[in-house]
Design a protein around this motif. Structure first.
Motif, PDB file in Angstrom:
ATOM      1  N   TRP A 109       0.833  -1.204   0.000  1.00  0.00           N
ATOM      2  CA  TRP A 109       0.000   0.000   0.000  1.00  0.00           C
ATOM      3  C   TRP A 109       0.865   1.249   0.000  1.00  0.00           C
ATOM      4  O   TRP A 109       0.583   2.222   0.685  1.00  0.00           O
ATOM      5  N   ARG A 110       1.900   1.183  -0.798  1.00  0.00           N
ATOM      6  CA  ARG A 110       2.863   2.265  -0.838  1.00  0.00           C
ATOM      7  C   ARG A 110       2.235   3.588  -1.233  1.00  0.00           C
ATOM      8  O   ARG A 110       2.511   4.625  -0.631  1.00  0.00           O
ATOM      9  N   SER A 111       1.347   3.573  -2.211  1.00  0.00           N
ATOM     10  CA  SER A 111       0.769   4.833  -2.683  1.00  0.00           C
ATOM     11  C   SER A 111      -0.072   5.494  -1.607  1.00  0.00           C
ATOM     12  O   SER A 111      -0.012   6.706  -1.419  1.00  0.00           O
ATOM     13  N   ALA A 112      -0.850   4.651  -0.922  1.00  0.00           N
ATOM     14  CA  ALA A 112      -1.697   5.210   0.130  1.00  0.00           C
ATOM     15  C   ALA A 112      -0.842   5.846   1.219  1.00  0.00           C
ATOM     16  O   ALA A 112      -1.125   6.941   1.711  1.00  0.00           O
ATOM     17  N   PHE A 113       0.223   5.146   1.583  1.00  0.00           N
ATOM     18  CA  PHE A 113       1.115   5.652   2.620  1.00  0.00           C
ATOM     19  C   PHE A 113       1.723   6.980   2.202  1.00  0.00           C
ATOM     20  O   PHE A 113       1.766   7.948   2.963  1.00  0.00           O
ATOM     21  N   ARG A 114       2.223   7.017   0.957  1.00  0.00           N
ATOM     22  CA  ARG A 114       2.866   8.253   0.494  1.00  0.00           C
ATOM     23  C   ARG A 114       1.858   9.383   0.377  1.00  0.00           C
ATOM     24  O   ARG A 114       2.177  10.542   0.640  1.00  0.00           O
ATOM     25  N   MET A 115       0.630   9.048  -0.004  1.00  0.00           N
ATOM     26  CA  MET A 115      -0.382  10.094  -0.093  1.00  0.00           C
ATOM     27  C   MET A 115      -0.683  10.656   1.293  1.00  0.00           C
ATOM     28  O   MET A 115      -0.842  11.855   1.469  1.00  0.00           O
ATOM     29  N   ALA A 116      -0.722   9.762   2.283  1.00  0.00           N
ATOM     30  CA  ALA A 116      -0.985  10.224   3.648  1.00  0.00           C
ATOM     31  C   ALA A 116       0.110  11.165   4.119  1.00  0.00           C
ATOM     32  O   ALA A 116      -0.157  12.170   4.775  1.00  0.00           O
ATOM     33  N   ILE A 117       1.355  10.849   3.780  1.00  0.00           N
ATOM     34  CA  ILE A 117       2.462  11.706   4.214  1.00  0.00           C
ATOM     35  C   ILE A 117       2.450  12.998   3.420  1.00  0.00           C
ATOM     36  O   ILE A 117       2.881  14.048   3.919  1.00  0.00           O
ATOM     37  N   PHE A 118       1.956  12.959   2.214  1.00  0.00           N
ATOM     38  CA  PHE A 118       1.947  14.141   1.355  1.00  0.00           C
ATOM     39  C   PHE A 118       0.826  15.093   1.743  1.00  0.00           C
ATOM     40  O   PHE A 118       0.899  16.291   1.481  1.00  0.00           O
ATOM     41  N   LEU A 119      -0.216  14.547   2.375  1.00  0.00           N
ATOM     42  CA  LEU A 119      -1.407  15.348   2.668  1.00  0.00           C
ATOM     43  C   LEU A 119      -1.124  16.650   3.427  1.00  0.00           C
ATOM     44  O   LEU A 119      -1.706  17.677   3.101  1.00  0.00           O
ATOM     45  N   PRO A 120      -0.250  16.647   4.442  1.00  0.00           N
ATOM     46  CA  PRO A 120      -0.021  17.909   5.150  1.00  0.00           C
ATOM     47  C   PRO A 120       0.456  19.035   4.237  1.00  0.00           C
ATOM     48  O   PRO A 120       0.271  20.207   4.557  1.00  0.00           O
ATOM     49  N   VAL A 123      -2.285  21.376   3.129  1.00  0.00           N
ATOM     50  CA  VAL A 123      -2.935  22.209   4.134  1.00  0.00           C
ATOM     51  C   VAL A 123      -2.310  23.598   4.095  1.00  0.00           C
ATOM     52  O   VAL A 123      -1.108  23.747   3.922  1.00  0.00           O
ATOM     53  N   SER A 124      -3.118  24.630   4.251  1.00  0.00           N
ATOM     54  CA  SER A 124      -2.551  25.979   4.218  1.00  0.00           C
ATOM     55  C   SER A 124      -1.675  26.192   5.430  1.00  0.00           C
ATOM     56  O   SER A 124      -1.900  25.628   6.495  1.00  0.00           O
ATOM     57  N   ILE A 314       8.374  20.689   9.544  1.00  0.00           N
ATOM     58  CA  ILE A 314       8.818  19.372   9.086  1.00  0.00           C
ATOM     59  C   ILE A 314       7.599  18.491   8.813  1.00  0.00           C
ATOM     60  O   ILE A 314       7.551  17.760   7.821  1.00  0.00           O
ATOM     61  N   TRP A 315       6.596  18.562   9.699  1.00  0.00           N
ATOM     62  CA  TRP A 315       5.365  17.804   9.476  1.00  0.00           C
ATOM     63  C   TRP A 315       4.749  18.139   8.135  1.00  0.00           C
ATOM     64  O   TRP A 315       4.289  17.270   7.399  1.00  0.00           O
ATOM     65  N   MET A 316       4.784  19.442   7.812  1.00  0.00           N
ATOM     66  CA  MET A 316       4.160  19.867   6.564  1.00  0.00           C
ATOM     67  C   MET A 316       4.947  19.440   5.345  1.00  0.00           C
ATOM     68  O   MET A 316       4.399  19.040   4.338  1.00  0.00           O
ATOM     69  N   GLN A 317       6.277  19.564   5.403  1.00  0.00           N
ATOM     70  CA  GLN A 317       7.078  19.491   4.186  1.00  0.00           C
ATOM     71  C   GLN A 317       7.717  18.153   3.906  1.00  0.00           C
ATOM     72  O   GLN A 317       8.303  17.960   2.833  1.00  0.00           O
ATOM     73  N   THR A 318       7.646  17.212   4.882  1.00  0.00           N
ATOM     74  CA  THR A 318       8.317  15.929   4.634  1.00  0.00           C
ATOM     75  C   THR A 318       7.698  15.212   3.440  1.00  0.00           C
ATOM     76  O   THR A 318       8.388  14.512   2.694  1.00  0.00           O
ATOM     77  N   GLY A 319       6.398  15.382   3.284  1.00  0.00           N
ATOM     78  CA  GLY A 319       5.725  14.735   2.165  1.00  0.00           C
ATOM     79  C   GLY A 319       6.344  15.072   0.831  1.00  0.00           C
ATOM     80  O   GLY A 319       6.466  14.215  -0.062  1.00  0.00           O
TER      81      GLY A 319
END
Lengths: 440, 423
Positions: A109-120, A123-124, A314-319
């Motif tokens: 489920w690599r894509s789902a995981f990466r999407m979750a990390i990318f989500l932040p 966010v504005s 870091i939370w925002m940009q790690t994705g």
């Protein structure tokens, strides 16, 4: 007759062809060049020139604004903070991105995981800032971080029954370093101790509490009372009618520094020890009853404010790093890693000696892009730092805005700060461009 | 027929003369943008005032809140060429700055008549620069109130203090009783400047207050250090509600309600009449019963004194709708809309005092009128760089003083920033 007619539209001579080429080029490149010139080149030059004038714009001051940046504490802190940001954050983001990308590569489920990390990332900055402001609030009732910290600390060091208690003015007690109280005088058989405490509301005493009574001396024992020495109109140091005892306080009898007796106060706050005649003892109220609830860490205080904002960033940009490095990973030739594995390398060695070197160009791009982004940080610092902490968390972009449009309206200083930011960003930018050129 | 017509005409004329209020032109299709620092309940109340104007004229009115940084936000918009039509400025110093920059519309001809009719000379002067009228004072505030939780004081056996020494002693007693006595809104620097101004007005007197306001004496003067010393007596870190860090994170609304929560964390909070609005809406405490106030305690035998504040309406764009809104704000009717909602006092003398919904406001409004000494909030009279910008000047340095209690150091820094701002 036919030779007089031009059958070919294109001009014959070299100059003509050059002119046409130039016109074609300008038609395509022109609009972009004009935009670049108006929106990029002209403002840079204007800002540079403006930075050599003073606040009003009428007096030429040369490099005085730049001097001010490095001598005024407020802007110096901003420069220092920016340097901290640049040294710490890109490294962390790139490393975390690398680790997440490599680890998630194996997952179905690599894509789902990466999407979750990318989500932040989507966010504005404002929304993220407000969220982290609440997360890091000092009060454990409001801030999640401190609520968790408090729960953790209370497992090992639970708060005492009377965390706010202090010795009253007349009590022969001194507060101890690690908590608790010790008598300042020594007692022997037949003595009484009046240990009055204040700072606890009578309503907060345990249910079984009873009225405090003055201890009656008894031979061969030390009698004492620990009570709430506060009542309107009462006398400090005396057990007044309305005053209540403090039950369940662990009391220790000391011989020098050694504990030779333990007891607990009863419902009326009384305690007694059997002692030998002639021996001098001190009495100690144990720290455990007075331990304050863990107040939490001052995430938004002067020491940690920059770190807290960095955590938010870091939370925002790690994705971003994860996605870019992930893309690079999928472009990686799996045969390289297979070859290393058949040669007997374990996963860590494959990672260190094959994956990372091959990914290095991408890692550098991510690192440098993050450096550029971090130098410009504004919104998170503005939102997360409370007004009282803004001077401590200050960064160049924020200071530039404040200096230019705040009360001082010093556009000279603001322009100088902008130029400084540009100078700091240019090396990173050139590095990136050189990388693109090399790859292309 | 002719005589009937004459009778009807006469009736109409008489009727018109009897109800000779303002008649408002039809402004449908026009819009006005208003900027102000208010948010939350105050914003809702002011929006009600603007809606009244919209109803009377048919214009569209839009309010946007700038937060404390109104100098910066409006300044930015001004630079960009699109300032708000009307702005409610909380500082006369800001009015002077904008007027000197030529950004404001001179309202002498358009609103001067209403100002003369409804305001005392002092308020007209505060709205003028070099004799030209630019501002209409819409909201006034009595900023010399010490709010307290009457239940806690009663349980601790403490009388509401009238002198500074009584105040410090009361705080100690409440602390012994088991409640951290003082709530300070350290997250908003301007509340700390109000603390300082109240103490300084009392400890140094009105004349020195004026001299310091105009920077005729330095901030390193002994009188300033004395006032800072008094503040250090009451701003003891162990006395602060929620501790020092909690205080530094508490903005004005949070700090004001600490003594009035269901589980109060303080007994006293310094505030103004507009604190009532926050207390009423954010807590269950009853105004007048649990939540009461006394006048700010006297220092070294000073007489009753009031540090006041207010918000002045200024006009940036010269169009019909904006001008009519300025006229509306100068009428008692506009003030009465907000007055009825509470947490508001108006300097408009045409306002009927019975409109104020509770004793609190009537009391504070009366105090405003009866003070032996009345001075406008000093930080609001300073150049915005020193007196009205978060993180620097008076705001930033008093926050630092709250933490460090370093009288000499902070006085020195105040003087250096003041000198820079007054150049």
């Amino acid at each position: 007759m036919a030779t007089a007619i031009q059958s070919n539209r294109a001009p014959r001579n070299k100059t003509g062809r050059a002119v046409v080429l130039f016109l074609k080029v300008s038609a395509f490149l022109g609009p972009a060049l004009i935009l670049l010139g108006a929106l990029l080149v002209y403002p840079i030059i204007f800002t540079g020139v403006r930075s050599t004038f003073d606040a009003s714009g009428n007096n030429f001051v040369g490099l005085a604004n730049y001097e001010q940046i490095f001598t005024q504490p407020r802007t110096l802190i901003a420069v220092r903070n920016n340097l901290i940001w640049v040294l710490v954050v890109p490294v962390i983001i790139t490393s975390l991105g690398l680790v997440f990308a490599v680890l998630s590569n194996r997952l179905p489920w690599r894509s789902a995981f990466r999407m979750a990390i990318f989500l932040p990332l989507v966010v504005s900055g404002l929304a993220a800032g407000v969220t982290f402001r609440f997360l890091f609030a000092a009060s454990p009732e409001v801030g999640t971080a401190n609520a968790m910290a408090r729960a953790l600390v209370h497992i090992f060091q639970p708060p005492g029954e009377y965390p706010t208690a202090r010795a009253s003015r007349e009590a022969p007690l001194e507060a101890l370093e690690g908590g608790g109280f010790r008598t300042t005088t020594t007692v022997t058989a037949g003595d009484t101790l009046h240990l009055g405490l204040v700072g606890v509301q009578a309503g907060n005493l345990p249910a079984e509490v009873a009225s405090a009574e003055s201890p009656v001396p008894a031979p061969g024992t030390v009698q004492g009372v620990v009570w709430l020495d506060f009542s309107p109109g009462g006398t400090v140091g005396q057990v007044d009618a309305a005053e209540m005892g403090m039950p369940d306080v662990p009391v220790q009898l000391l011989d020098g520094d050694k504990v030779v007796g333990r007891t607990v106060t009863d419902a009326a706050g009384r305690f007694s020890f059997d002692v030998q005649a002639g021996a001098q003892h001190r009495v100690q109220l144990a720290a455990s009853a007075f331990r304050a609830p863990f107040p939490g860490i001052a995430w938004l205080g002067p020491t940690f404010i920059t770190i807290s904002i960095m955590i938010g960033y870091i939370w925002m940009q790690t994705g971003f790093a994860v996605v870019i490095i992930g893309a690079g990973l999928s472009g990686l030739d799996p045969q390289l890693q297979e070859a290393a594995r058949t040669d007997g390398a374990n996963e860590l060695q494959v990672f260190r000696h094959v994956t990372v070197p091959v990914l290095m160009p991408i890692l550098m791009v991510v690192m440098v892009t993050t450096v550029i982004n971090v130098l410009k940080i504004f919104d998170l610092v503005f939102i997360i730092a409370p007004e009282s902490m803004q001077p401590h968390a200050n960064v160049l972009a924020l200071e530039m805005w404040r200096a230019s449009f705040g009360g001082a309206r010093d556009f000279g200083l603001g322009s100088a700060l902008a130029m400084l930011l540009l100078i700091m960003i240019i090396p990173a930018m050139l590095f990136n461009i050189r990388n693109f050129r090399r790859d292309g | 027929m002719k005589s009937l017509f004459r009778v009807v005409l006469a009736a109409l004329l008489i009727g018109g003369a009897v109800s000779a209020q303002q008649s408002w032109p039809d402004l449908s299709g026009q819009s006005v943008r208003v900027a102000g620092v208010w948010s939350g309940d105050e914003q809702a109340a002011f929006t009600a005032v603007l809606n009244e104007f919209a109803t009377l004229t048919g214009a569209t009115v839009e309010f946007f809140s700038t937060g404390n940084d109104i100098a910066t936000v409006v300044g930015t918009q001004l630079e960009g060429g699109s300032p708000p039509d009307v702005a409610m400025l909380p500082q006369p110093g800001l009015l002077v700055e904008f007027a000197n920059r030529g950004a404001l519309v001179n309202i002498e001809d358009s609103v001067g008549d209403l100002v003369d009719a409804n305001y005392a000379q002092a308020w007209r002067d505060l709205g003028s620069v070099n004799g030209d009228l630019y501002g209409v004072w819409f909201k006034a505030a009595n900023k010399s109130l010490l709010w307290y939780n009457a239940d806690i004081l009663a349980a601790a056996g403490v009388e509401p203090p009238t002198t500074w020494d009584e105040f410090v002693e009361a705080a100690q007693t409440v602390f012994d009783f088991g409640v951290t006595p003082i709530s300070v809104a350290g997250g908003d620097g301007w509340t700390l400047t109000d603390w300082f101004e109240n103490v300084y007005l009392r400890s140094a007197g009105a004349d020195m207050y004026d001299q310091l306001t105009n920077h005729e004496i330095a901030w390193t003067d002994a009188s300033v250090k004395e006032a800072l010393g008094y503040l250090a007596q009451i701003w003891r870190h162990e006395w602060l509600a929620n501790g020092l860090q909690g205080t530094l994170e508490a903005g004005f609304p949070v700090g004001t309600v600490q003594p009035f929560l269901d589980n109060p964390t303080a007994a006293f909070v310094y505030g103004a009449d507009f604190s009532a609005g926050v207390i009423a809406s954010d807590t269950n405490a009853e105004l007048g019963t649990t939540a009461r106030f006394v006048a700010f305690p006297s220092v070294a035998g000073s007489g009753p004194a009031v540090v006041g504040g207010g918000d002045v309406a200024v006009q940036f764009t010269n169009n019909e709708a904006a001008t009519q809104l300025m006229r509306f704000l100068a009428t008692p009717e506009a003030a009465e809309v907000w007055a009825a909602l509470g947490g508001f006092t108006s300097p408009n003398q045409g306002v009927d005092v019975s409109v104020y919904p509770d004793e609190v406001l009537q009391q504070s409004a009366t105090a405003l009128q009866q003070a032996e000494v009345f001075r406008f909030d000093m930080s609001d009279l300073q150049p915005a760089a020193f007196g009205g910008t978060s993180g620097q000047g008076m705001w930033g340095l008093l926050v630092e003083f709250l933490q460090s209690h370093d009288v000499d150091g902070v006085a020195f820094q105040l003087e250096s920033e003041a000198s820079a701002a007054f150049q």
